[in-house]
Design a protein around this motif. Structure first.
Motif, mmCIF file in Angstrom:
data_model
loop_
_atom_site.group_PDB
_atom_site.id
_atom_site.type_symbol
_atom_site.label_atom_id
_atom_site.label_comp_id
_atom_site.label_asym_id
_atom_site.label_seq_id
_atom_site.Cartn_x
_atom_site.Cartn_y
_atom_site.Cartn_z
ATOM 1 N N GLY A 263 0.806 -1.215 0.000
ATOM 2 C CA GLY A 263 0.000 0.000 0.000
ATOM 3 C C GLY A 263 0.839 1.265 0.000
ATOM 4 N N PRO A 264 1.839 1.375 0.901
ATOM 5 C CA PRO A 264 2.679 2.574 0.888
ATOM 6 C C PRO A 264 3.367 2.816 -0.452
ATOM 7 N N ASP A 265 3.874 1.767 -1.096
ATOM 8 C CA ASP A 265 4.545 1.960 -2.379
ATOM 9 C C ASP A 265 3.565 2.351 -3.477
ATOM 10 N N ARG A 266 2.385 1.754 -3.471
ATOM 11 C CA ARG A 266 1.411 2.084 -4.515
ATOM 12 C C ARG A 266 0.913 3.524 -4.373
ATOM 13 N N VAL A 267 0.729 4.002 -3.133
ATOM 14 C CA VAL A 267 0.270 5.374 -2.969
ATOM 15 C C VAL A 267 1.390 6.361 -3.291
ATOM 16 N N ILE A 268 2.627 5.978 -3.027
ATOM 17 C CA ILE A 268 3.771 6.810 -3.408
ATOM 18 C C ILE A 268 3.825 6.953 -4.932
ATOM 19 N N ASP A 269 3.647 5.850 -5.642
ATOM 20 C CA ASP A 269 3.678 5.904 -7.102
ATOM 21 C C ASP A 269 2.530 6.762 -7.646
ATOM 22 N N GLU A 270 1.360 6.657 -7.015
ATOM 23 C CA GLU A 270 0.221 7.470 -7.450
ATOM 24 C C GLU A 270 0.489 8.951 -7.214
ATOM 25 N N ALA A 271 1.061 9.276 -6.071
ATOM 26 C CA ALA A 271 1.380 10.672 -5.770
ATOM 27 C C ALA A 271 2.461 11.209 -6.710
ATOM 28 N N ALA A 272 3.437 10.369 -7.056
ATOM 29 C CA ALA A 272 4.477 10.797 -7.985
ATOM 30 C C ALA A 272 3.898 11.061 -9.362
ATOM 31 N N ARG A 273 2.900 10.276 -9.748
ATOM 32 C CA ARG A 273 2.283 10.437 -11.061
ATOM 33 C C ARG A 273 1.320 11.616 -11.115
ATOM 34 N N ALA A 274 0.462 11.730 -10.070
ATOM 35 C CA ALA A 274 -0.644 12.688 -10.128
ATOM 36 C C ALA A 274 -0.497 13.870 -9.187
ATOM 37 N N GLY A 275 0.488 13.833 -8.280
ATOM 38 C CA GLY A 275 0.647 14.929 -7.318
ATOM 39 C C GLY A 275 -0.067 14.687 -6.018
ATOM 40 N N TRP A 276 -1.057 13.789 -6.015
ATOM 41 C CA TRP A 276 -1.832 13.478 -4.812
ATOM 42 C C TRP A 276 -1.945 11.970 -4.657
ATOM 43 N N GLY A 277 -2.008 11.526 -3.407
ATOM 44 C CA GLY A 277 -2.267 10.132 -3.124
ATOM 45 C C GLY A 277 -3.032 10.008 -1.818
ATOM 46 N N LEU A 278 -4.043 9.163 -1.782
ATOM 47 C CA LEU A 278 -4.822 8.926 -0.563
ATOM 48 C C LEU A 278 -4.645 7.474 -0.162
#
Length: 453
Positions: A263-278
Motif C-alpha cells: 500500500g505505501p509503495d502504490r500510494v507513493i507511485d500514485e502521488a508521484a504520477r498525479a501529485g496526490w495520493g490517498l
C-alpha cells in the motif's frame, strides 16, 4: 457570416505576478491610504514582496519598521534583506532572552542588534516581532516611523495590532487569508460579533473599520505544482482564485528503486504520477494517536527514502535527491506528531520534519505526508473542521502530497450537524470546514489506494 475565433491569451505567471507586484508597490510608495492589504495564496512570494517593498521604501529615503509574528520569521527577513542588499544597514530589535535571535546574524557586518528601539531608530529598516514592538513607545524612537510592513498579517490578532498602531503612520499588510486564524489562549466568546474583538485577525478588524482601503491579491503560487493549485484554490480560496507558476510536466518525482507492491509503495507511485495520493485504511473509531495510521504514515516516509527518489523542476534540469530534510509529516495534534516521530525512529528514519499544522505554516517541502485531521474520529469538532488547518496541511509541497486517512470521513461529514451557535455580527468564514473537507476528499478519492490492496 462566419465569426473569426477569438484568440486566447496564454496565462503568463511571471507577467501576472509582476503586474500585481507593481500595483502593490505603486500603492505602497504613492498612495495616501493609511493601510494597504495584500492577500496571498500559499507560496506566492509573501516574503519576497515584503523584502522588495522594504528595499524600495529604504531607497526612497523612507525609514520603516517591519512587524513579523515569530523570531524565526524576523531572522529570515533579516537574512533575505542582507542577501539582496548587503550594504544596507538593518536593525534587528530583540528581547533580552539568551536565544532571542539566530546567532548567524552576529556575523553580518551591516546588521545591528539591540534590545532598545532607540539604538536602531536611525537605521533605514528595523525589524522585530509584534510582541517586542508592543513594548516600544513612539518617543523611544524619536517619533513614529513613516511606514511599516506587517508580515503574516492574518495570523496577527487585532489586539496586537492595536498595541503597535501608534508606532507608524501608514502600513502594508501582507498575509494569507486561508491559513489558520490567530491563536488565543483565552476564550473570546464575549467579544464575538463586536468590531473590536481582540481575538480577531488584524486584517479583518482593520477592514471592518476601514472598508475603503486598497486591497490587492497575488495571483500565482510558486510553491504548489500544477497538480495541486486547482484543488487548493477551489477548496480554500473560492473568492480569490490563483494558479500555479508551473505547468504540467515542469516538475517530476521519480524513484530509482522499484515498488514492492505494498500500500505505501502504490500510494507513493500514485502521488508521484498525479501529485496526490490517498492511502485509505479500514473504517474504525480509534484513539487520537491511532497506532495503525501512525505506522502507515511512518512506512510511507520510510519507503520514500528507501526507493531513492529524485526530483526535477523548473529551477534546472539536474535531478535532485529526495532527502529526509525535504520530506515533512503534518498532523493536527502534538501527541500525533510525537507518535509519528517515535514510529519513524523505530524504522531508523532521522531528519524528517514532523509537526502540527500550526507550526508548519510558511514552510515548504518537496513531499508531504499528512495524517488527516478527521481520520478515525467519531465526531467532527470545530477544531478538526477548521478550514485553515486542512489548508496548511495540503499546501506545503512542491511535488506531491500523500494523505493517510481511515475510510468513513465523508459519511462522518454528512452526519455532522452544524451545532455551532449563530452569533450576530460575526462574519461567516467561507468556505467552511465542512465544505472544504468534502471538496478535498472528493478530489483525493480519484487517487485512492487501499491499505490492504
Amino acid at each position: 457570416m462566419t465569426t473569426a475565433p477569438t484568440a486566447v491569451t496564454a496565462f503568463d505567471p511571471g507577467a501576472e505576478a509582476a503586474r500585481a507586484t507593481d500595483a502593490i508597490l505603486r500603492d505602497t510608495l504613492h498612495s495616501e491610504a493609511r493601510g494597504i492589504v495584500v492577500d496571498s495564496p500559499p507560496g506566492a512570494g509573501k516574503s519576497t514582496l515584503v523584502v522588495r517593498a522594504a528595499l524600495e521604501l529604504a531607497d526612497a529615503g523612507r525609514p520603516l519598521m517591519i512587524v513579523a509574528q515569530t523570531n524565526a520569521q524576523v531572522d529570515d527577513l533579516v537574512l533575505r534583506l542582507h542577501e539582496k542588499s548587503p550594504e544596507l544597514p538593518v536593525g534587528r530589535l530583540h528581547s533580552s532572552d539568551p536565544d532571542a535571535y539566530d546567532k548567524t546574524l552576529d556575523d553580518l557586518p551591516n546588521v545591528r542588534l539591540s534590545t532598545k528601539a532607540g539604538d536602531l531608530a536611525p537605521l533605514p529598516i528595523v525589524i522585530s516581532t509584534a510582541a517586542k514592538w508592543a513594548h516600544v513607545r513612539p518617543d523611544d524612537a524619536g517619533g513614529p516611523w513613516r511606514h511599516a510592513i506587517v508580515d503574516e498579517a492574518y495570523q496577527m490578532r487585532s489586539d496586537a495590532l492595536l498595541a503597535v498602531a501608534g508606532l507608524f503612520e501608514r502600513a502594508l499588510f501582507v498575509g494569507d487569508p486561508g491559513q489558520l486564524d490567530p491563536f488565543s489562549t483565552v476564550g473570546s466568546e464575549q467579544w464575538a460579533g463586536l468590531t473590536y474583538d481582540p481575538s480577531a485577525s488584524a486584517v479583518s478588524t482593520l477592514l471592518a473599520h476601514n472598508p475603503d482601503l486598497p486591497q490587492h491579491e497575488l495571483p500565482v503560487s510558486w510553491r504548489l505544482p500544477a497538480s495541486a493549485a486547482p484543488l487548493v484554490s477551489a477548496a480554500f480560496y473560492p473568492f480569490t482564485p490563483f494558479r500555479s507558476g508551473t505547468s504540467e510536466g515542469d516538475r517530476t518525482l521519480n524513484f530509482r528503486a522499484a515498488s514492492d507492491g505494498s500500500g505505501p509503495d502504490r500510494v507513493i507511485d500514485e502521488a508521484a504520477r498525479a501529485g496526490w495520493g490517498l492511502l485509505e485504511l479500514p473504517a474504525a473509531h480509534t484513539p487520537r494517536t491511532d497506532p495503525e495510521a501512525v505506522r502507515a504514515v511512518a512506512l510511507v516516509v520510510r519507503r520514500l527514502l528507501d526507493r531513492d527518489g529524485v526530483t526535477t523542476s523548473e529551477r534546472g534540469p539536474e535531478e535532485t535527491p529526495l532527502t529526509a530534510d525535504r520530506i515533512c509529516v503534518g498532523t493536527a495534534h502534538r501527541d500525533q506528531a510525537a507518535a509519528v516521530r517515535s514510529a519513524l525512529a523505530g524504522l531508523g528514519v532521522q531528519g524528517v520534519t514532523v509537526d502540527t499544522a500550526n507550526r508548519l505554516q510558511g514552510r515548504e517541502y518537496d513531499v508531504t505526508v499528512v495524517l488527516h485531521p478527521l481520520s478515525g474520529r467519531p465526531d467532527a469538532t470545530a477544531f478538526h473542521l477548521e478550514t485553515g488547518r486542512l489548508c496548511v496541511l495540503a499546501s506545503r509541497h512542491r511535488h506531491a502530497c500523500v494523505v493517510v486517512c481511515r475510510a468513513g470521513v465523508s459519511e462522518l461529514l454528512d452526519e455532522h450537524p452544524s451545532a455551532e451557535p449563530v452569533q450576530l455580527g460575526v462574519t461567516v468564514k467561507f468556505p467552511d470546514g465542512w465544505e472544504a473537507n468534502h471538496s478535498v476528499l472528493s478530489r483525493l478519492s480519484e487517487h485512492r489506494v487501499a491499505w490492504g490492496g
